[in-house]
Design a protein around this motif. Sequence first.
Motif, PDB file in Angstrom:
ATOM      1  N   MET A 143       0.845  -1.193   0.000  1.00 39.45           N
ATOM      2  CA  MET A 143       0.000   0.000   0.000  1.00 39.45           C
ATOM      3  C   MET A 143       0.879   1.241   0.000  1.00 39.45           C
ATOM      4  O   MET A 143       1.846   1.326   0.758  1.00 39.45           O
ATOM      5  CB  MET A 143      -0.904  -0.009   1.234  1.00 39.45           C
ATOM      6  CG  MET A 143      -1.786   1.210   1.389  1.00 39.45           C
ATOM      7  SD  MET A 143      -2.714   1.162   2.962  1.00 39.45           S
ATOM      8  CE  MET A 143      -3.721  -0.289   2.702  1.00 39.45           C
ATOM      9  N   GLU A 144       0.552   2.177  -0.859  1.00 43.03           N
ATOM     10  CA  GLU A 144       1.248   3.466  -0.891  1.00 43.03           C
ATOM     11  C   GLU A 144       0.312   4.538  -0.350  1.00 43.03           C
ATOM     12  O   GLU A 144      -0.819   4.670  -0.824  1.00 43.03           O
ATOM     13  CB  GLU A 144       1.683   3.801  -2.318  1.00 43.03           C
ATOM     14  CG  GLU A 144       2.716   2.826  -2.872  1.00 43.03           C
ATOM     15  CD  GLU A 144       3.130   3.176  -4.293  1.00 43.03           C
ATOM     16  OE1 GLU A 144       2.528   4.112  -4.876  1.00 43.03           O
ATOM     17  OE2 GLU A 144       4.046   2.518  -4.817  1.00 43.03           O
ATOM     18  N   THR A 145       0.780   5.305   0.643  1.00 42.13           N
ATOM     19  CA  THR A 145      -0.044   6.302   1.312  1.00 42.13           C
ATOM     20  C   THR A 145       0.638   7.656   1.287  1.00 42.13           C
ATOM     21  O   THR A 145       1.856   7.752   1.487  1.00 42.13           O
ATOM     22  CB  THR A 145      -0.302   5.894   2.779  1.00 42.13           C
ATOM     23  OG1 THR A 145      -0.862   4.585   2.806  1.00 42.13           O
ATOM     24  CG2 THR A 145      -1.245   6.864   3.467  1.00 42.13           C
ATOM     25  N   ASP A 146      -0.136   8.702   1.020  1.00 48.23           N
ATOM     26  CA  ASP A 146       0.393  10.068   1.059  1.00 48.23           C
ATOM     27  C   ASP A 146       0.738  10.418   2.502  1.00 48.23           C
ATOM     28  O   ASP A 146      -0.124  10.382   3.390  1.00 48.23           O
ATOM     29  CB  ASP A 146      -0.654  11.041   0.512  1.00 48.23           C
ATOM     30  CG  ASP A 146      -0.087  12.437   0.340  1.00 48.23           C
ATOM     31  OD1 ASP A 146       0.310  13.047   1.356  1.00 48.23           O
ATOM     32  OD2 ASP A 146      -0.054  12.923  -0.807  1.00 48.23           O
ATOM     33  N   GLU A 147       2.002  10.741   2.759  1.00 47.16           N
ATOM     34  CA  GLU A 147       2.469  10.963   4.127  1.00 47.16           C
ATOM     35  C   GLU A 147       1.809  12.180   4.767  1.00 47.16           C
ATOM     36  O   GLU A 147       1.570  12.205   5.983  1.00 47.16           O
ATOM     37  CB  GLU A 147       3.989  11.148   4.128  1.00 47.16           C
ATOM     38  CG  GLU A 147       4.586  11.170   5.521  1.00 47.16           C
ATOM     39  CD  GLU A 147       6.105  11.178   5.482  1.00 47.16           C
ATOM     40  OE1 GLU A 147       6.716  11.365   6.542  1.00 47.16           O
ATOM     41  OE2 GLU A 147       6.670  10.994   4.386  1.00 47.16           O
ATOM     42  N   LYS A 148       1.467  13.186   3.968  1.00 50.73           N
ATOM     43  CA  LYS A 148       0.875  14.404   4.513  1.00 50.73           C
ATOM     44  C   LYS A 148      -0.619  14.242   4.789  1.00 50.73           C
ATOM     45  O   LYS A 148      -1.112  14.634   5.836  1.00 50.73           O
ATOM     46  CB  LYS A 148       1.109  15.575   3.556  1.00 50.73           C
ATOM     47  CG  LYS A 148       2.568  15.998   3.450  1.00 50.73           C
ATOM     48  CD  LYS A 148       2.710  17.213   2.541  1.00 50.73           C
ATOM     49  CE  LYS A 148       4.162  17.666   2.469  1.00 50.73           C
ATOM     50  NZ  LYS A 148       4.313  18.850   1.563  1.00 50.73           N
ATOM     51  N   THR A 149      -1.332  13.686   3.826  1.00 51.88           N
ATOM     52  CA  THR A 149      -2.789  13.602   3.951  1.00 51.88           C
ATOM     53  C   THR A 149      -3.255  12.294   4.578  1.00 51.88           C
ATOM     54  O   THR A 149      -4.383  12.202   5.066  1.00 51.88           O
ATOM     55  CB  THR A 149      -3.448  13.731   2.565  1.00 51.88           C
ATOM     56  OG1 THR A 149      -3.076  12.608   1.750  1.00 51.88           O
ATOM     57  CG2 THR A 149      -3.020  15.024   1.894  1.00 51.88           C
ATOM     58  N   GLY A 150      -2.391  11.274   4.573  1.00 49.25           N
ATOM     59  CA  GLY A 150      -2.790   9.967   5.073  1.00 49.25           C
ATOM     60  C   GLY A 150      -3.689   9.206   4.133  1.00 49.25           C
ATOM     61  O   GLY A 150      -4.208   8.138   4.480  1.00 49.25           O
ATOM     62  N   LYS A 151      -3.882   9.704   2.913  1.00 50.23           N
ATOM     63  CA  LYS A 151      -4.772   9.076   1.941  1.00 50.23           C
ATOM     64  C   LYS A 151      -4.018   8.010   1.142  1.00 50.23           C
ATOM     65  O   LYS A 151      -2.884   8.208   0.715  1.00 50.23           O
ATOM     66  CB  LYS A 151      -5.330  10.132   0.986  1.00 50.23           C
ATOM     67  CG  LYS A 151      -6.416   9.612   0.069  1.00 50.23           C
ATOM     68  CD  LYS A 151      -7.021  10.759  -0.740  1.00 50.23           C
ATOM     69  CE  LYS A 151      -8.140  10.262  -1.641  1.00 50.23           C
ATOM     70  NZ  LYS A 151      -8.767  11.367  -2.408  1.00 50.23           N
ATOM     71  N   ILE A 152      -4.660   6.874   0.965  1.00 51.88           N
ATOM     72  CA  ILE A 152      -4.051   5.782   0.206  1.00 51.88           C
ATOM     73  C   ILE A 152      -3.975   6.168  -1.268  1.00 51.88           C
ATOM     74  O   ILE A 152      -4.965   6.568  -1.873  1.00 51.88           O
ATOM     75  CB  ILE A 152      -4.868   4.487   0.360  1.00 51.88           C
ATOM     76  CG1 ILE A 152      -4.944   4.081   1.831  1.00 51.88           C
ATOM     77  CG2 ILE A 152      -4.255   3.359  -0.450  1.00 51.88           C
ATOM     78  CD1 ILE A 152      -5.887   2.923   2.096  1.00 51.88           C
ATOM     79  N   ARG A 153      -2.789   6.064  -1.833  1.00 49.40           N
ATOM     80  CA  ARG A 153      -2.608   6.383  -3.250  1.00 49.40           C
ATOM     81  C   ARG A 153      -2.832   5.177  -4.147  1.00 49.40           C
ATOM     82  O   ARG A 153      -3.411   5.282  -5.217  1.00 49.40           O
ATOM     83  CB  ARG A 153      -1.197   6.929  -3.483  1.00 49.40           C
ATOM     84  CG  ARG A 153      -0.964   8.326  -2.947  1.00 49.40           C
ATOM     85  CD  ARG A 153       0.478   8.746  -3.174  1.00 49.40           C
ATOM     86  NE  ARG A 153       0.720  10.130  -2.813  1.00 49.40           N
ATOM     87  CZ  ARG A 153       1.924  10.686  -2.785  1.00 49.40           C
ATOM     88  NH1 ARG A 153       2.994   9.951  -3.074  1.00 49.40           N
ATOM     89  NH2 ARG A 153       2.067  11.961  -2.454  1.00 49.40           N
ATOM     90  N   SER A 154      -2.298   4.036  -3.720  1.00 52.60           N
ATOM     91  CA  SER A 154      -2.447   2.839  -4.547  1.00 52.60           C
ATOM     92  C   SER A 154      -2.283   1.591  -3.698  1.00 52.60           C
ATOM     93  O   SER A 154      -1.705   1.628  -2.612  1.00 52.60           O
ATOM     94  CB  SER A 154      -1.420   2.824  -5.687  1.00 52.60           C
ATOM     95  OG  SER A 154      -0.113   2.626  -5.175  1.00 52.60           O
TER      96      SER A 154
END
Length: 345
Positions: free
Chosen positions: A154-165
Amino acid sequence: MNRNLKPVRHSQGDLFVCDITDVILKDDLASMEHPFYSLSKKPDREPRRYEHNGQWIEFRPSIKGLPTIYDKDLIIYAVSQLIAGMKKGRPLSKNVRIDPYAFLTFAQRGVGGRDYDALSDSLDRIDGTRFRTNILFDGTRTDEWIGIIDGAKMETDEKTGKIRSLELRLSDSVIQTIEDMEVLTLHPDYFRLSRPIERRVYEIARKSVGQGDSWDFRMETLHRKSGSKGSLREFRRQMKPIIEKDFLPDYMVIYDEQRDCITFVNRKTMPIARDIANDQAQRLLGLLSADVFDRARVVAPGWDVHHIANSFVAWWATIQQPVPSSPDALFLKFCETWQQKNGAP
């Protein structure tokens, strides 16, 4: 709009996100025949063993419990993408990269923070559960514990905490199911069924009736196949609105109280098998060599192999695949599966 189904959250256009506008939902036959997934919305950590007609399957859940029938949406989505890719000539890969937003809209879910967080829990349950079975692997008993997937990333945006892929690495058993095309098309309204039991009953109907006219189950048999942990009495109560409101996609549900029997009747939203005689299927029948029928009699002793051949080409037409490169080998594989499922005539 059918009030018994959840509303459509997303328009068909949302499916463009992952280039899957023409994807037809697919599901693997093994998990449709046997209860791989929990029907409970609460963590189900109890090991299970199911037996039916000499076949068995055992589950060892993770600390977070068995995967639920809603977690299964990820596997349906992954399998659908792979089959869509195969139709476009792409090689089959164990690794499937998933756009979380595309998945959520595909499965008619919300796209808020909680919906993204739920994906992580789904992956924990899917990846953590192991099973062993004598159902898969061509009837060969395997005592190795196996998973639905071999891993995930899982790849997650470190700032927003939203899963990217997300990336799933499917297990060999799932890939083998796809290679053998032991999959069925699901109605898009499958994702709009609001209760776990509704999804499971639809799966059983889809697997059993297929494109035939109808199929009967004694209530106690349907209860056992559903994987429900409740009593037979509770299962009857859950079935009542499905029977009375008649909203199941593809199939009507009729209850015979005297026989205590459920009959699933094809709504003819899909073609009846006896009417499937398109050019591709007939061409496939003509490509079978003369001696393959002699070999088929060895694989399926006692059966009318020409009857099996007609079922073979009808099945191939329904899954909308090009004519295979090795029709004899595929037909013999079909005969082998036929013999395993039906036994001696």
